[in-house]
Design a protein around this motif. Sequence first.
Motif, PDB file in Angstrom:
ATOM      1  N   UNK A 276      23.850  52.318  81.953  1.00 50.81           N
ATOM      2  CA  UNK A 276      24.496  51.659  83.082  1.00 50.81           C
ATOM      3  C   UNK A 276      25.924  52.184  83.267  1.00 50.81           C
ATOM      4  N   UNK A 277      26.336  52.328  84.508  1.00 52.21           N
ATOM      5  CA  UNK A 277      27.706  52.721  84.831  1.00 52.21           C
ATOM      6  C   UNK A 277      28.444  51.497  85.354  1.00 52.21           C
ATOM      7  N   UNK A 278      29.616  51.229  84.793  1.00 56.61           N
ATOM      8  CA  UNK A 278      30.396  50.070  85.224  1.00 56.61           C
ATOM      9  C   UNK A 278      31.737  50.528  85.787  1.00 56.61           C
ATOM     10  N   UNK A 279      32.361  49.657  86.556  1.00 56.83           N
ATOM     11  CA  UNK A 279      33.650  49.969  87.176  1.00 56.83           C
ATOM     12  C   UNK A 279      34.750  50.033  86.121  1.00 56.83           C
ATOM     13  N   UNK A 280      35.845  50.688  86.465  1.00 64.77           N
ATOM     14  CA  UNK A 280      36.993  50.738  85.556  1.00 64.77           C
ATOM     15  C   UNK A 280      37.544  49.342  85.287  1.00 64.77           C
ATOM     16  N   UNK A 281      37.426  48.465  86.284  1.00 65.60           N
ATOM     17  CA  UNK A 281      37.893  47.086  86.113  1.00 65.60           C
ATOM     18  C   UNK A 281      37.144  46.396  84.975  1.00 65.60           C
TER      19      UNK A 281
ATOM     20  N   UNK B 195      28.473  37.151  87.340  1.00 70.99           N
ATOM     21  CA  UNK B 195      28.132  37.809  88.598  1.00 70.99           C
ATOM     22  C   UNK B 195      26.835  38.597  88.436  1.00 70.99           C
ATOM     23  N   UNK B 196      26.868  39.919  88.491  1.00 75.29           N
ATOM     24  CA  UNK B 196      25.641  40.713  88.388  1.00 75.29           C
ATOM     25  C   UNK B 196      25.267  41.069  86.950  1.00 75.29           C
ATOM     26  N   UNK B 197      26.048  40.607  86.008  1.00 74.81           N
ATOM     27  CA  UNK B 197      25.720  40.831  84.602  1.00 74.81           C
ATOM     28  C   UNK B 197      25.982  42.231  84.092  1.00 74.81           C
ATOM     29  N   UNK B 198      26.781  43.017  84.829  1.00 73.32           N
ATOM     30  CA  UNK B 198      27.005  44.396  84.426  1.00 73.32           C
ATOM     31  C   UNK B 198      27.711  44.512  83.071  1.00 73.32           C
ATOM     32  N   UNK B 199      28.708  43.660  82.835  1.00 76.04           N
ATOM     33  CA  UNK B 199      29.479  43.760  81.596  1.00 76.04           C
ATOM     34  C   UNK B 199      28.617  43.479  80.365  1.00 76.04           C
ATOM     35  N   UNK B 200      27.894  42.346  80.282  1.00 75.89           N
ATOM     36  CA  UNK B 200      27.072  42.123  79.085  1.00 75.89           C
ATOM     37  C   UNK B 200      25.991  43.183  78.892  1.00 75.89           C
ATOM     38  N   UNK B 201      25.404  43.678  79.987  1.00 69.90           N
ATOM     39  CA  UNK B 201      24.397  44.746  79.859  1.00 69.90           C
ATOM     40  C   UNK B 201      25.039  45.986  79.245  1.00 69.90           C
ATOM     41  N   UNK B 202      26.220  46.360  79.746  1.00 67.82           N
ATOM     42  CA  UNK B 202      26.937  47.521  79.210  1.00 67.82           C
ATOM     43  C   UNK B 202      27.260  47.341  77.722  1.00 67.82           C
ATOM     44  N   UNK B 203      27.700  46.149  77.351  1.00 70.17           N
ATOM     45  CA  UNK B 203      28.105  45.894  75.963  1.00 70.17           C
ATOM     46  C   UNK B 203      26.938  46.022  74.991  1.00 70.17           C
ATOM     47  N   UNK B 204      25.770  45.519  75.375  1.00 73.44           N
ATOM     48  CA  UNK B 204      24.629  45.611  74.443  1.00 73.44           C
ATOM     49  C   UNK B 204      24.004  47.010  74.460  1.00 73.44           C
ATOM     50  N   UNK B 205      24.005  47.677  75.614  1.00 74.75           N
ATOM     51  CA  UNK B 205      23.426  49.025  75.677  1.00 74.75           C
ATOM     52  C   UNK B 205      24.257  50.036  74.899  1.00 74.75           C
TER      53      UNK B 205
ATOM     54  N   UNK C 289      16.246  46.740  80.488  1.00 75.42           N
ATOM     55  CA  UNK C 289      15.462  46.363  79.306  1.00 75.42           C
ATOM     56  C   UNK C 289      16.331  45.766  78.203  1.00 75.42           C
ATOM     57  N   UNK C 290      17.168  44.822  78.607  1.00 86.28           N
ATOM     58  CA  UNK C 290      18.077  44.182  77.644  1.00 86.28           C
ATOM     59  C   UNK C 290      17.782  42.690  77.482  1.00 86.28           C
TER      60      UNK C 290
END
Length: 242
Positions: A2-7, A27-37, A65-66
């Motif tokens: 996953x690619x996340x914003x600089x913020x 919100x869209x769950x990007x941060x927790x997905x990034x952290x576990x991946x 798949x997280x």
Amino acid sequence: MITISNRLKILANYVPGGSIVADIGTDHGYLPVYLVLTGISPRAIAADIRRGPLEAARANVHRYRAADKIDLRLGNGLQVLRPGEADTIVIAGMGGGTIRDILQASPEVAAGARRLILQPMADEKELRQFLLQHGWTIVDETLLLEDGRLYLAVAAERGHEEIKDQLMLEIGPRLWEKRHPLLTEHLQRLRQKYRRVLEGLQQSSQPAAREKAAGIKERLAELEKLAKSLQNDKNNMSEIGG
């Protein structure tokens, strides 16, 4: 991956490796997905008060798949957590007053975390003040300029710290200490904010407005002094480097 914003990346950079993270207002769950991946966190909790964003987060959790590593929870603030359930609590993208209210509403849950990672969009001074008054110390702060907006991230841990300088609470004590590269921009925006307030007050003939305007002028003078001090530091460093 996953690619996340600089913020979001500046928030992820403050997450201690191996910690269980609760992302409040995910919100869209990007941060927790990034952290576990990325393996930064073995497990995460993604929570939101609104069903729509939580369903968007659910879609991303399944897409990457997280699902076995991320719990999705619908609820208000820290009420979705048990004390000690999360080592690190992230609350981002809200006003500082809202973040303060979330922490204040569930003091046992907040106190059970080892680290808070906060990204207030306004009222930063009030949030810093609240943290210091409730047994937290500010361990680090950083700024990010993205799409013309200046974002702040604050990392706090349990401890005692006393800052009496009200202006430093507004600027950010750690930002000032390390002379953050975006500190000049930060000070300029603060001065612009106070100039706008001053213009409005000067149009009023009320005594209270005149008194408040005098206080704003003092604050502007203090900010000007700090900006000059910062510029002098930069000039001295340039001379040493040259």
